[in-house]
Enzyme design. Structure first.
Site, mmCIF file in Angstrom:
data_model
loop_
_atom_site.group_PDB
_atom_site.id
_atom_site.type_symbol
_atom_site.label_atom_id
_atom_site.label_comp_id
_atom_site.label_asym_id
_atom_site.label_seq_id
_atom_site.Cartn_x
_atom_site.Cartn_y
_atom_site.Cartn_z
ATOM 1 N N ARG A 25 2.820 20.019 -10.461
ATOM 2 C CA ARG A 25 1.525 20.399 -9.895
ATOM 3 C C ARG A 25 0.378 20.129 -10.874
ATOM 4 O O ARG A 25 -0.758 19.905 -10.452
ATOM 5 C CB ARG A 25 1.523 21.893 -9.554
ATOM 6 N N GLU A 55 -3.731 30.142 -10.776
ATOM 7 C CA GLU A 55 -2.892 30.774 -9.762
ATOM 8 C C GLU A 55 -2.188 31.935 -10.437
ATOM 9 O O GLU A 55 -1.347 31.746 -11.323
ATOM 10 C CB GLU A 55 -1.870 29.798 -9.193
ATOM 11 N N ASN A 61 4.365 34.419 -4.304
ATOM 12 C CA ASN A 61 4.012 34.605 -2.897
ATOM 13 C C ASN A 61 5.083 35.352 -2.106
ATOM 14 O O ASN A 61 5.058 35.385 -0.888
ATOM 15 C CB ASN A 61 3.702 33.258 -2.229
ATOM 16 N N HIS A 77 -2.595 25.777 -1.961
ATOM 17 C CA HIS A 77 -2.058 27.037 -2.484
ATOM 18 C C HIS A 77 -3.126 27.671 -3.354
ATOM 19 O O HIS A 77 -3.352 27.244 -4.494
ATOM 20 C CB HIS A 77 -0.795 26.746 -3.287
#
Length: 479
Positions: A158, A248, A283, A448
């Site tokens: 990512r 994140e 999550n 995301h």
């Protein structure tokens, strides 16, 4: 036992620090490898290498840069079993899930390579005659990616894939708990011809290597996946240079189950969303709100489901649902939170303590709690373990209000066969992602992104790639 070095400017080099960190197999507690406990000098060498390589790298066409991502994807597929076994050993991820992470990561490199021909600018009408306004998208420069231990290989991609395809160079700092798969991958791509300095991998602690990377004026963007505290430290380090950050962070995902939900679907989705990788996923469904008219039925079914879960070694051939927690610290945190919940009045229906079937490792039982209240720690703070507290609600708006009563805002879910209820919840839930009638897990082509203390910016898809671009406007007047 393996020993790894830093990867800087196209070569594996010894750290300027003589200190090392042991990487353990969480299931057996055996030492798998030694990695450098890197120094500020290591970080600065990587920064200099990335900065030195960036001009030539951005001068390549995007499709040329993308070709290296395709090569990385091919290397992953050619070594998929080896990489999955390495991943399962270092973090106690059940081997089936480890293989999924490896395979999806290969797809992720190919997916991002596909954006090479889709990075677009604009032509804007000018107020002046014989003038065009061109809006270009340009790389930021040097990207620093700080990776977590829960999905270390995928999350490294990512950081790497979108930064490289957009013309940035990249420095990755793996987690000290689970760095091996990233380092083995770095060895495997040595022969793909990637120019020196374009990708660097530096091991070390957050306060030393992490701080040096994030506080440097060379760094153009920092992408961190980690805790809220880590995000706050990164923002503090980045602030003197006003360096862009993409974060994140933690989550406390609610799942709302309405009376008209498909009960079996909801139970299966909630449980799978709670126990994937032993609950150590940002999550994951961390709390459940069930409509009062179906509460007893739901609890009967979810109690059965949680009781049947298999907890075994990550390499067990019995297809286990869970394995060990990633570390003793993580095990202790989960155990302490469950004990505190009991003191606050929570009732344990399943689990509630360490698994007694293992002589080694950090195995914790899947745990189901009821008689919990909205203001309890177990409902408000991220557990990051296989613990599921369940509460009742009367009306959907009441459930939404309780779901939104959180400092986090990463993911959420709603289970209902009523389209109007689902859309109302999607509109009203204060979370970056909402899943309707499915498990909590994002797609690589989505976005995301967390709200509130769950982060800034985001990853994946078009918008995730654009995190690594900045805008230049050219006013071109002609005669």
């Amino acid at each position: 036992m393996k020993e790894f070095n830093q990867y800087i400017n196209g070569k594996f080099v010894k750290s300027t620090s003589s200190e090392v960190t042991e990487v353990l197999n969480p299931c057996t507690e055996e030492v798998l490898s030694l990695i450098p406990k890197g120094s500020i000098t290591d970080a600065n060498l990587a920064l200099d290498a990335a900065q030195g390589a960036q001009h030539a790298w951005k001068s390549l066409t995007a499709i040329e840069r993308a070709s290296y991502l395709h090569k990385m994807a091919n290397v992953i597929r050619e070594n998929r079993v080896f990489l999955a076994e390495t991943l399962a050993k270092e973090q106690a991820k059940v081997i089936g899930l480890a293989q999924v992470e490896i395979d999806v990561t290969a797809d992720y490199y190919d997916y991002n390579a596909g954006w090479a021909r889709r990075i677009e600018g604009e032509i804007i009408q000018s107020d002046r005659k014989k003038e065009h306004i061109f809006l270009h998208k340009a790389p930021i420069g040097v990207a620093v990616g700080i990776c977590p231990w829960n999905f270390p290989f995928f999350v490294a991609a990512r950081k790497i894939a979108p930064s490289l395809v957009t013309g940035n160079t990249c420095i990755v700092k793996p987690s000290c708990i689970a760095p091996n798969t990233i380092l083995e991958f770095t060895k495997l791509i040595e022969n793909i011809g990637l120019p020196a300095g374009v990708l660097n991998v530096v091991c070390g602690t957050g306060p030393v290597v992490g701080n040096a990377l994030t506080s440097s004026p060379i760094t153009g963007i920092i992408s961190l996946t980690g805790s809220v505290l880590a995000g706050q430290k990164v923002m503090e380090a980045a602030s003197p240079n006003l360096t862009k950050v993409s974060l994140e962070l933690g989550g406390k995902a609610p799942a709302i189950v309405c009376a008209d939900a498909n009960m079996d679907l909801a139970v299966n989705a909630v449980v799978s969303s709670r126990i994937i990788f032993s609950g150590q996923v940002c999550n994951c469904a961390e709390r459940v709100y069930v409509e009062d008219s179906i509460f007893d039925e739901f609890m009967d079914k979810v109690t059965t489901k949680m009781s049947e879960l298999k907890v075994e070694d990550a390499f067990s051939t019995n297809n286990p649902d869970m394995s060990s927690m990633v570390s003793k610290d993580q095990f202790d945190k989960v155990a302490e939170m469950v004990e505190y919940a009991k003191k606050e009045g929570a009732e344990v229906l399943v689990g509630g303590g360490p698994s007694t079937n293992f002589d080694k490792g950090y195995f914790y039982q899947p745990t189901l709690l009821t008689n919990v209240k909205q203001d309890m720690q177990i409902v408000q703070e991220e557990v990051f373990g296989p613990v599921l507290p369940v509460m009742k609600f009367g009306t959907l708006d009441e459930a939404i209000a309780m779901a939104n009563d959180s400092e986090f805002g990463l993911t959420s879910s709603i289970f209902s066969e009523n389209f109007n209820k689902v859309m109302h919840a999607c509109d009203q839930l204060d979370f970056g992602e909402t899943y309707a009638n499915r498990e909590h897990f994002e797609a690589i082509q989505g976005f995301h992104a967390g709200w509130k203390k769950s982060g800034l910016g985001g990853a994946d898809g078009k918008h995730g790639m654009e995190e690594y671009l900045q805008t230049k406007v050219v006013y071109a007047q002609y005669q």
